[in-house]
Scaffold this motif. Structure first.
Motif, PDB file in Angstrom:
ATOM      1  N   GLU B 211       0.833  -1.203   0.000  1.00 51.73           N
ATOM      2  CA  GLU B 211       0.000   0.000   0.000  1.00 51.73           C
ATOM      3  C   GLU B 211       0.877   1.266   0.000  1.00 51.73           C
ATOM      4  N   ILE B 212       1.941   1.205   0.791  1.00 56.27           N
ATOM      5  CA  ILE B 212       2.879   2.338   0.831  1.00 56.27           C
ATOM      6  C   ILE B 212       3.611   2.463  -0.505  1.00 56.27           C
ATOM      7  N   PHE B 213       4.120   1.341  -1.014  1.00 59.04           N
ATOM      8  CA  PHE B 213       4.862   1.402  -2.281  1.00 59.04           C
ATOM      9  C   PHE B 213       3.974   1.942  -3.401  1.00 59.04           C
ATOM     10  N   ASN B 214       2.704   1.517  -3.404  1.00 56.89           N
ATOM     11  CA  ASN B 214       1.786   1.997  -4.440  1.00 56.89           C
ATOM     12  C   ASN B 214       1.488   3.488  -4.317  1.00 56.89           C
ATOM     13  N   SER B 215       1.618   4.019  -3.099  1.00 59.25           N
ATOM     14  CA  SER B 215       1.323   5.443  -2.886  1.00 59.25           C
ATOM     15  C   SER B 215       2.459   6.335  -3.373  1.00 59.25           C
ATOM     16  N   MET B 216       3.648   5.763  -3.555  1.00 62.94           N
ATOM     17  CA  MET B 216       4.842   6.587  -3.821  1.00 62.94           C
ATOM     18  C   MET B 216       4.877   7.126  -5.247  1.00 62.94           C
ATOM     19  N   LYS B 217       5.564   8.264  -5.398  1.00 62.62           N
ATOM     20  CA  LYS B 217       5.740   8.854  -6.725  1.00 62.62           C
ATOM     21  C   LYS B 217       6.709   7.986  -7.530  1.00 62.62           C
ATOM     22  N   LYS B 218       6.471   7.917  -8.829  1.00 63.88           N
ATOM     23  CA  LYS B 218       7.284   7.063  -9.709  1.00 63.88           C
ATOM     24  C   LYS B 218       8.769   7.439  -9.653  1.00 63.88           C
ATOM     25  N   GLU B 219       9.052   8.700  -9.426  1.00 66.92           N
ATOM     26  CA  GLU B 219      10.437   9.172  -9.432  1.00 66.92           C
ATOM     27  C   GLU B 219      11.100   9.125  -8.053  1.00 66.92           C
ATOM     28  N   SER B 220      10.366   8.629  -7.046  1.00 68.71           N
ATOM     29  CA  SER B 220      10.880   8.753  -5.682  1.00 68.71           C
ATOM     30  C   SER B 220      11.890   7.673  -5.323  1.00 68.71           C
ATOM     31  N   CYS B 221      12.562   7.936  -4.221  1.00 69.10           N
ATOM     32  CA  CYS B 221      13.648   7.076  -3.753  1.00 69.10           C
ATOM     33  C   CYS B 221      13.456   6.855  -2.254  1.00 69.10           C
ATOM     34  N   MET B 222      13.467   5.585  -1.823  1.00 69.50           N
ATOM     35  CA  MET B 222      13.311   5.289  -0.389  1.00 69.50           C
ATOM     36  C   MET B 222      14.617   4.737   0.166  1.00 69.50           C
ATOM     37  N   ILE B 223      14.972   5.209   1.363  1.00 71.16           N
ATOM     38  CA  ILE B 223      16.207   4.767   2.016  1.00 71.16           C
ATOM     39  C   ILE B 223      15.853   4.173   3.372  1.00 71.16           C
ATOM     40  N   ASN B 224      16.235   2.924   3.618  1.00 68.81           N
ATOM     41  CA  ASN B 224      15.963   2.297   4.915  1.00 68.81           C
ATOM     42  C   ASN B 224      17.234   2.238   5.749  1.00 68.81           C
ATOM     43  N   MET B 225      17.242   3.046   6.821  1.00 67.74           N
ATOM     44  CA  MET B 225      18.363   3.062   7.765  1.00 67.74           C
ATOM     45  C   MET B 225      17.876   2.623   9.138  1.00 67.74           C
ATOM     46  N   GLY B 226      16.610   2.156   9.215  1.00 64.27           N
ATOM     47  CA  GLY B 226      16.038   1.776  10.492  1.00 64.27           C
ATOM     48  C   GLY B 226      16.233   0.292  10.748  1.00 64.27           C
ATOM     49  N   ARG B 227      15.181  -0.466  10.507  1.00 61.64           N
ATOM     50  CA  ARG B 227      15.256  -1.906  10.720  1.00 61.64           C
ATOM     51  C   ARG B 227      14.576  -2.624   9.558  1.00 61.64           C
ATOM     52  N   GLY B 228      15.142  -3.732   9.135  1.00 60.04           N
ATOM     53  CA  GLY B 228      14.597  -4.499   8.027  1.00 60.04           C
ATOM     54  C   GLY B 228      13.191  -5.008   8.279  1.00 60.04           C
ATOM     55  N   GLY B 229      12.904  -5.351   9.532  1.00 57.39           N
ATOM     56  CA  GLY B 229      11.600  -5.918   9.871  1.00 57.39           C
ATOM     57  C   GLY B 229      10.430  -4.966   9.683  1.00 57.39           C
ATOM     58  N   THR B 230      10.717  -3.681   9.432  1.00 62.36           N
ATOM     59  CA  THR B 230       9.635  -2.710   9.224  1.00 62.36           C
ATOM     60  C   THR B 230       9.121  -2.739   7.782  1.00 62.36           C
ATOM     61  N   VAL B 231       9.807  -3.513   6.934  1.00 63.71           N
ATOM     62  CA  VAL B 231       9.453  -3.563   5.506  1.00 63.71           C
ATOM     63  C   VAL B 231       8.979  -4.961   5.125  1.00 63.71           C
ATOM     64  N   ASN B 232       7.892  -5.043   4.378  1.00 62.93           N
ATOM     65  CA  ASN B 232       7.470  -6.317   3.799  1.00 62.93           C
ATOM     66  C   ASN B 232       8.317  -6.561   2.545  1.00 62.93           C
ATOM     67  N   GLU B 233       9.291  -7.463   2.658  1.00 68.52           N
ATOM     68  CA  GLU B 233      10.274  -7.609   1.572  1.00 68.52           C
ATOM     69  C   GLU B 233       9.700  -8.318   0.345  1.00 68.52           C
ATOM     70  N   ASP B 234       8.640  -9.106   0.522  1.00 71.67           N
ATOM     71  CA  ASP B 234       7.981  -9.689  -0.659  1.00 71.67           C
ATOM     72  C   ASP B 234       7.319  -8.574  -1.472  1.00 71.67           C
ATOM     73  N   HIS B 235       6.604  -7.711  -0.743  1.00 74.07           N
ATOM     74  CA  HIS B 235       5.967  -6.570  -1.416  1.00 74.07           C
ATOM     75  C   HIS B 235       7.022  -5.656  -2.048  1.00 74.07           C
ATOM     76  N   LEU B 236       8.142  -5.509  -1.343  1.00 76.84           N
ATOM     77  CA  LEU B 236       9.224  -4.658  -1.855  1.00 76.84           C
ATOM     78  C   LEU B 236       9.729  -5.201  -3.189  1.00 76.84           C
ATOM     79  N   HIS B 237       9.961  -6.515  -3.241  1.00 76.13           N
ATOM     80  CA  HIS B 237      10.476  -7.112  -4.474  1.00 76.13           C
ATOM     81  C   HIS B 237       9.504  -6.888  -5.633  1.00 76.13           C
ATOM     82  N   THR B 238       8.226  -7.077  -5.349  1.00 74.43           N
ATOM     83  CA  THR B 238       7.206  -6.860  -6.392  1.00 74.43           C
ATOM     84  C   THR B 238       7.212  -5.397  -6.847  1.00 74.43           C
ATOM     85  N   ALA B 239       7.215  -4.486  -5.888  1.00 76.23           N
ATOM     86  CA  ALA B 239       7.156  -3.057  -6.213  1.00 76.23           C
ATOM     87  C   ALA B 239       8.361  -2.616  -7.048  1.00 76.23           C
TER      88      ALA B 239
END
Lengths: 314, 314
Positions: B211-239
């Protein structure tokens, strides 16, 4: 009053605003050599990235050339001078994005993020690369023009202690000490990061040589964002092979593209980017205020900004 | 008053200064599990990166644990609470070097410098990668603790417009607007750069999802410096496969090291660093002022700084 605007290689949409800002000027937008030749013939001024002598010869009314580039070495300077045509430059366009390059590359160098990019492609999770930082480190900037000053300002906000080299050894606010080019070693022997922003002139040709490399601290990192011709690349290869200093990061080389057979590609302690400091997707947006200001001054017979000095050579 | 100082995995030279600052304290420096067990037995306090329940059981006099890490999830929290021992953290140690990582990675993402590192190894001079910049862009910071606030401050100095997510939707100077985690999409749909600094708790588990990935702008860039467990990595791979947004840069993953068979390694639009945000060669130098201040407060029976709250969980 007719002004030809040659926007190649960037799209012209940002400069179209000029037509709205100056309704009494006859603007002609071109993006090919053929159109340029046709339109320049009866133009009073031209705004362009390049102009050859052959392209100027038919332009008998031409009184002003606004270069969109910062450097104008590629313009026919002697011919422009002989015809008494005003030449102004795009000085200042680059300071924001070149400063960003400088900051990111210093941090990349402190952390050797370049190694991690290669590790990623090998599916290699290598956690053991020492992680340093730029905060508290000494930065030496060789060449304090508009880009050098912007880097100095932002690097000092990030906690660096900034030293500089410029033609006159005077004081500059926010900079600890200024050296001249003949005292370059005093700066290179002191600093942890050294940024070279020198233009390539007779005075700066291969000025970064073995003597400079030998003066540097073993842990230091040098970044070349100026011109490749200011560095003796044979001496550079030797210094890097002998690990005289830690890391060399460069966007510019004596010959560009850097030839495939260059030995520099193979070194582990060099980071190479393909002369991408200067370009920016927002280039024309940044050029716009300079061009607008100068058209306004031109129309009002005021002194143009960013005038090229044929005596100083910049 | 005896304080055991366990400096493993960093060298202890920076903390040796404590012996000069507090001449009446009996300091014991250790760097192995065996020595730790011997010295903690009659210690009043311990300063360490880790401590197991089994290592604490013989320490009957122990009244204060100063963690040198910022997070303390790896300490036996229930046991520490049951024994009514004070626990303080290294909160604030990381803010400078993690901010440097954030800035360099945003600029790396704007210019895709990662591609150039690979090109260098192939002797490939590719001048055609579009060069963008962070100046003028919108930055969203998810998690405004000491690191998030430092990134906000410095990014805004570099010309970014900063938005944030924190637990309470109040005003923070220098930040355009604050959202709460339940309104996360309002931030992710607006920003060009999004930095995730979330800790991993029940509330944040896999909160960054399709849901978050779908909300993002096509040109945007996300940086994770927190914790891996906060991200659904299956959804991430698809996105990322479907190019829902431009680039994902991450230092943290659900499983670390990121398994060799992970499909994430293969994607062109991901930059991976091996959990190197937190470490710093100057780590102990930065820990020093916090430790010194807390020893001084402890000796003077004053409230300790950076106290861990067992109710809040940080």
């Amino acid at each position: 009053m007719k002004i030809t605007i040659n926007t190649y290689p960037f799209p012209d949409e940002d400069l179209r605003q000029l037509e709205l800002d100056f309704k009494n000027v006859d603007f002609s937008f071109v993006s090919s050599k053929k159109d340029l030749l046709n339109e320049i013939e009866d133009s009073d001024a031209i705004i362009t990235f390049y102009l050859k002598k052959s392209q100027m010869e038919s332009a008998s009314k031409l009184k002003w050339i606004q270069a969109i580039s910062a450097g104008v070495d590629h313009f026919p300077l002697d011919y422009i001078k002989s015809r008494n045509i005003n030449l102004t430059t795009g000085r200042g366009i680059h300071k924001i994005h070149m400063t960003e390059y400088a900051l990111s590359m210093m941090i990349l160098g402190a952390r050797r993020l370049d190694k991690m990019m290669l590790d990623k492609n090998k599916r290699n999770w290598n956690h053991d690369i020492p992680q340093n930082e730029i905060f508290g480190k000494k930065l030496g900037i060789i060449g304090l023009g508009s880009i050098g000053m912007e880097i100095a300002k932002k690097a000092s906000i990030l906690g660096m202690e900034v030293y500089g080299v410029k033609s006159l050894e005077d004081e500059v606010p926010g900079i600890e000490k200024i050296y001249t080019l003949k005292d370059l070693k005093q700066l290179t022997s002191k600093c942890d990061y050294i940024i070279n922003l020198l233009p390539h002139t007779d005075e700066t040709d291969k000025v970064i040589d073995e003597e400079i490399f030998n003066s540097m601290k073993k842990e230091s990192c040098m970044i070349n964002m100026g011109r490749g011709g200011t560095v003796n690349e044979d001496h550079l290869h030797t210094a890097l092979s002998e690990k005289k200093f830690r890391l060399y990061i460069s966007d510019v080389f004596e010959e560009e593209p850097l030839p495939e057979e260059s030995k520099l590609w193979d070194l582990e302690n060099i980071v190479i980017t393909p002369h991408i400091c200067g370009p920016s997707t927002n280039y024309m947006k940044k050029a716009y205020p300079i061009i607008k200001e100068n058209i306004s001054r031109y129309l009002n017979n005021k002194e143009l900004m960013n005038r090229y000095s044929f005596t100083k050579g910049y």
